[in-house]
Enzyme design. Sequence first.
Site, PDB file in Angstrom:
ATOM      1  N   CYS A   2       0.846  -1.179   0.000  1.00  0.00           N
ATOM      2  CA  CYS A   2       0.000   0.000   0.000  1.00  0.00           C
ATOM      3  C   CYS A   2       0.891   1.241   0.000  1.00  0.00           C
ATOM      4  CB  CYS A   2      -0.937   0.111   1.194  1.00  0.00           C
ATOM      5  SG  CYS A   2      -2.076  -1.256   1.356  1.00  0.00           S
ATOM      6  N   TRP A  71      -2.926  -2.556  -1.630  1.00  0.00           N
ATOM      7  CA  TRP A  71      -2.611  -3.975  -1.822  1.00  0.00           C
ATOM      8  C   TRP A  71      -3.392  -4.696  -0.739  1.00  0.00           C
ATOM      9  CZ3 TRP A  71      -0.436  -8.071   0.866  1.00  0.00           C
ATOM     10  CH2 TRP A  71      -0.029  -9.161   0.089  1.00  0.00           C
ATOM     11  N   GLY A  98      -0.402  -1.030   6.611  1.00  0.00           N
ATOM     12  CA  GLY A  98      -0.048  -1.855   7.765  1.00  0.00           C
ATOM     13  C   GLY A  98      -1.202  -2.776   8.097  1.00  0.00           C
ATOM     14  N   LYS A 471      11.152 -15.291 -11.707  1.00  0.00           N
ATOM     15  CA  LYS A 471      10.762 -14.194 -12.595  1.00  0.00           C
ATOM     16  C   LYS A 471       9.677 -14.638 -13.574  1.00  0.00           C
ATOM     17  CE  LYS A 471      13.077 -10.660 -11.246  1.00  0.00           C
ATOM     18  NZ  LYS A 471      13.296 -11.184  -9.883  1.00  0.00           N
ATOM     19  N   HIS A 490      14.845 -37.094  -8.748  1.00  0.00           N
ATOM     20  CA  HIS A 490      14.330 -37.611  -7.464  1.00  0.00           C
ATOM     21  C   HIS A 490      12.850 -37.251  -7.280  1.00  0.00           C
ATOM     22  CE1 HIS A 490      18.277 -38.943  -6.220  1.00  0.00           C
ATOM     23  NE2 HIS A 490      18.766 -37.774  -6.599  1.00  0.00           N
ATOM     24  N   LYS A 589       5.695  -4.058  -4.620  1.00  0.00           N
ATOM     25  CA  LYS A 589       7.153  -3.938  -4.604  1.00  0.00           C
ATOM     26  C   LYS A 589       7.741  -4.178  -3.220  1.00  0.00           C
ATOM     27  CE  LYS A 589      11.133  -2.916  -6.480  1.00  0.00           C
ATOM     28  NZ  LYS A 589      11.736  -3.957  -7.317  1.00  0.00           N
TER      29      LYS A 589
HETATM   30  C1  AGP Z   1      11.389 -10.195  -6.905  1.00  0.00           C
HETATM   31  O1  AGP Z   1      11.251  -9.941  -8.244  1.00  0.00           O
HETATM   32  C2  AGP Z   1      10.391  -9.743  -5.979  1.00  0.00           C
HETATM   33  N1  AGP Z   1       9.403  -8.905  -6.415  1.00  0.00           N
HETATM   34  C3  AGP Z   1      10.495 -10.117  -4.529  1.00  0.00           C
HETATM   35  O2  AGP Z   1      10.798 -11.479  -4.451  1.00  0.00           O
HETATM   36  C4  AGP Z   1      11.487  -9.314  -3.673  1.00  0.00           C
HETATM   37  O3  AGP Z   1      12.793  -9.611  -4.055  1.00  0.00           O
HETATM   38  C5  AGP Z   1      11.245  -9.633  -2.192  1.00  0.00           C
HETATM   39  O4  AGP Z   1       9.952  -9.240  -1.835  1.00  0.00           O
HETATM   40  C6  AGP Z   1      12.265  -9.010  -1.277  1.00  0.00           C
HETATM   41  O5  AGP Z   1      12.245  -7.624  -1.351  1.00  0.00           O
HETATM   42  P1  AGP Z   1      13.383  -6.746  -0.687  1.00  0.00           P
HETATM   43  O6  AGP Z   1      14.660  -7.071  -1.396  1.00  0.00           O
HETATM   44  O7  AGP Z   1      12.943  -5.320  -0.905  1.00  0.00           O
HETATM   45  O8  AGP Z   1      13.455  -7.119   0.750  1.00  0.00           O
END
Ligand code: AGP
Length: 594
Positions: A2, A71, A98, A471, A490, A589
């Site tokens: 958010c 979000w 939060g 990705k 395995h 993000k």
């Molecule tokens: C990767 O493409 C992500 N969007 C995600 O896995 C990210 O790396 C993860 O949330 C960790 O974020 P940070 O490095 O800001 O802690």
Amino acid sequence: MCGIVGYVGEREAQPVLINCLKRLEYRGYDSCGIALLGGRTEVYKDAGRIEELEKVLQSNESRTGIGHTRWATHGKPSEVNAHPHTDCSGKVAVVHNGVIENFLHLKEQLTNEGHTFRSETDTEVIPHLIEKYYQGNLEQAVTRALGDIAGTYAFIAIHADCKELVVARKDSPLIVGIGDKEYFVASDAPAVLDYTDRVMYLEDGDIVVITKNDIKITSNGKQVARPECRVPWSIEEAQKAGYDHFMLKEIHEQPRVIRNTYAGYISTIEPEINLEIKRAVDFDNILILACGTSYHAALVGKHVIQRLTHIPVNVDIASEFNYSDTVVGKTLVIIITQSGETADSIKSLKKAKELSCHTLVITNVVGSSATRIADDVLYIKAGPEISVAATKSFIAQLIMLYLFALARASVDVRSRGSLIAELRQLPNKVHEILDREGEIAERGKYLAEYENAFFIARGINFPVALEGALKVKEIAYIHAEGYPAGELKHGPFALLTPNTPVVAITTRDNTYETLLANIKEIKARESPVIAVAEEGDEEIEKYVDFVIRVPRVDPIFSPVVNTVALHLLAYYTAKERGCSIDMPRNLAKSVTVE
Ligand code: AGP
């Protein structure tokens, strides 16, 4: 997750809020809204992106307002669940990032007292608590409401009878941008860069009252000051600069990012690494904690540090470390986090501190929460990363881990000198891959036709296989698994069919021959194989369907070139499938909830 914004000043608030929200959309984008102060509190919301919200806005001359891009955590994305949330009178409006952990209890209590709730969110209890306690002073009402709340928050409250923003922070990021007779509040600094690069980072427990001419910050009942800082990023860095997507722009920035990351640490005259962590610290083992892509960087770091320094390294997913009984001794704990705000990583950092470990954060964001908790900080200097998919920050994290290891390397001086020389060549090597973008785009079109895929590698490139798979899942919505090549037989072999492509990373190190044998086993099951292979490796052509070429580098640096190729592969796969590349569904993000 958010994004929240607030504005008070002499400009019309509405366009400012919309502009800032667009810059925060990467934090969440399933619904959004704004509230503006006038004679009353005007609220506009939409169950979609900000461009949709813009269509329903009416002209409004208010100079004070708040905004939110969501979000979802509590309640599905919908107009009624979108922020701002209001009280019964419609005078109070709140935007929040939060989780209010005791909201069910508070909601029941407030309902019994006659409050009516409209949404399924946890946030809605905040405006109702403020309404309950309001006696003509918004700051006092917010302070009393905070006494009832348990959980994490960064929120901004407004009241139709007051001309101020009241802001509170605990465990969720919040900055105040400082202008001339105006203030901005936002979840992070790039949101306000169009207007100012002067910011203050708020601390946990801060309650802030802001008018256009004044700001008052209180912590534990006492007035405090927070230092003013300059944001080290320009607005141009936070724009697409002609690329179709931020992700592609950020991949193309990597040669420059690599130079930025090592600049200042490598002496140009004598090939030495000058990277000391601030405080003298005695450690005999390292524990690296991280999430997602940063976790993959940590796994590469384990190989690099152990190989070059012989210091034992363990790696844990931050959220799992929080439940583990990991024994630490003279342990240096390194937290890798691009944003510096990931809730799981912050919690693991706090736990490491409680265990009396020396803590070092490797991050991209100056002033982020992690930097204010850790004992030491190393900045990767990747510039703002807007795309939800981490690309350039991953490469910069790797460079920082190489520097960290080289600075402590127990290899002889000549070997260290040649590794440093090769590290300095990495920007050129990455350019060579970018020059082949067209060929990788073709492979992306091919991969786009499938719904399942495996990514395999061995040794130092196993984390790269995990990263390639992550990705493709994240932005192309293809189910992909990253596997150590030796593990495939395995169990996962049962899934191999002509409809299950396998992407194999075939660096010519000590894993090469065994990996070729694995590829033959896979081909015997008729799965198509795409190899990511070095220039000059003609042998590989005999065994696979397609080859993505990467330049030859010392195997220790192969994760850099292999990852750039896989990030481009994921990008073009997602593009072919018409996916929302920079803002994939359900993601955000920075993940500021556990
Ligand atoms: C990767 O493409 C992500 N969007 C995600 O896995 C990210 O790396 C993860 O949330 C960790 O974020 P940070 O490095 O800001 O802690």
